[in-house]
Design a protein around this motif. Structure first.
Motif, PDB file in Angstrom:
ATOM      1  N   ARG A   1       1.491   7.079  -6.968  1.00 54.75           N
ATOM      2  CA  ARG A   1       0.295   7.795  -7.409  1.00 54.75           C
ATOM      3  C   ARG A   1       0.643   9.248  -7.732  1.00 54.75           C
ATOM      4  N   PRO A   2       0.203   9.783  -8.869  1.00 56.97           N
ATOM      5  CA  PRO A   2       0.501  11.178  -9.227  1.00 56.97           C
ATOM      6  C   PRO A   2      -0.086  12.150  -8.204  1.00 56.97           C
ATOM      7  N   GLU A   3       0.556  13.296  -8.081  1.00 56.59           N
ATOM      8  CA  GLU A   3       0.135  14.291  -7.102  1.00 56.59           C
ATOM      9  C   GLU A   3      -1.260  14.824  -7.410  1.00 56.59           C
ATOM     10  N   ASN A   4      -1.573  14.996  -8.695  1.00 54.53           N
ATOM     11  CA  ASN A   4      -2.915  15.516  -9.024  1.00 54.53           C
ATOM     12  C   ASN A   4      -4.008  14.515  -8.667  1.00 54.53           C
TER      13      ASN A   4
ATOM     14  N   ARG B   1     -11.927   2.182   0.615  1.00 53.66           N
ATOM     15  CA  ARG B   1     -11.278   0.870   0.584  1.00 53.66           C
ATOM     16  C   ARG B   1      -9.864   0.922   1.151  1.00 53.66           C
ATOM     17  N   GLN B   2      -9.107   1.966   0.802  1.00 54.50           N
ATOM     18  CA  GLN B   2      -7.704   2.016   1.183  1.00 54.50           C
ATOM     19  C   GLN B   2      -7.489   2.504   2.613  1.00 54.50           C
TER      20      GLN B   2
ATOM     21  N   ASP C   1       0.830  -1.208   0.000  1.00 52.23           N
ATOM     22  CA  ASP C   1       0.000   0.000   0.000  1.00 52.23           C
ATOM     23  C   ASP C   1       0.864   1.257   0.000  1.00 52.23           C
ATOM     24  N   GLY C   2       1.934   1.241   0.798  1.00 53.79           N
ATOM     25  CA  GLY C   2       2.825   2.393   0.821  1.00 53.79           C
ATOM     26  C   GLY C   2       3.522   2.604  -0.501  1.00 53.79           C
ATOM     27  N   HIS C   3       3.955   1.511  -1.137  1.00 56.61           N
ATOM     28  CA  HIS C   3       4.622   1.634  -2.435  1.00 56.61           C
ATOM     29  C   HIS C   3       3.653   2.151  -3.493  1.00 56.61           C
TER      30      HIS C   3
END
Length: 220
Positions: free
Chosen positions: A42-45, A106-107, A35-37
């Motif tokens: 994930r893009p900032e936007n 979910r996350q 999850d951390g990776h």
């Protein structure tokens, strides 16, 4: 000839309910690391969009007086109704917010929404779009740059080499609106020293300039 050895019986795979405590701990650690990776990739936007979606969800739940983790068919449909009728959001914005809220639940909360509930909310959204006859929502297409507004921007540029560069970039980028304005007002004379920006539908753009740069006088 020696007799063939009997085949080794296949071992039965363990079911999740049969995992011991050590295996469960290692799998949980792997889940947290993955999850951390994934979050780092994930893009900032996208992160900012999910944050905005969750902010809208929190505001809605506060008004409805339900927990943010209450993701049922009724609350999802009410969320769509709130965004469409109260917030006057566009169709694509609401659809994206549904997706963003689903991911956040979910996350971060471990709440998995029933796909049928999400489908029901999106079907309601489609019905709203189908039945409405109001003008298109959202910001829509940005208006074209007008020549008078372009002249005001150019006049604010400095007279050094950087100002010359900025004026040239602005005028080259606005060649379409400038050509359209010239077609509407064909009798207008071009200012001395201004860039001539012919606009063609096909072929390369040819920019004609004076023999030397009129320092500090572009488009004036």
């Amino acid at each position: 000839m020696p007799a063939a050895l009997p085949a080794r019986p296949a071992e039965r795979a363990q079911l999740p309910a049969e995992f011991d405590a050590d295996l469960r701990a290692r799998l949980a650690a792997l889940d947290a690391a993955s999850d951390g990776h994934a979050a780092e990739q994930r893009p900032e936007n996208t992160v900012l969009a999910y944050r905005s979606d969750w902010k809208a969800r929190t505001k809605f739940c506060d008004q409805l007086q339900v927990p943010v983790t209450a993701a049922t068919r009724g609350t999802l449909r009410a969320f769509v109704d709130y965004l469409w009728n109260r917030e006057k959001r566009a169709y694509n914005t609401i659809d994206r917010k549904l997706a963003g809220v689903t991911v956040t639940l979910r996350q971060e909360y471990g709440v998995v929404i029933d796909p049928e509930d999400t489908k029901a909310a999106r079907e309601l959204l489609k019905d709203y779009r189908r039945r409405t006859r109001s003008p298109p929502r959202g910001r829509g297409k940005a208006p074209a740059m007008r020549v008078d507004a372009l002249r005001q921007i150019v006049e604010k540029c400095s007279d050094d080499i950087f100002g010359v560069r900025d004026r040239a970039m602005l005028l080259l980028g606005a060649r379409g609106p400038a050509a359209a304005e010239h077609r509407r007002r064909p009798g207008r004379q071009r200012a001395p020293g201004a860039l001539r920006l012919p606009c063609r539908r096909t072929g390369p753009l040819k920019v004609l300039t004076p023999n030397r740069w009129p320092h500090g006088r572009l488009f004036r």
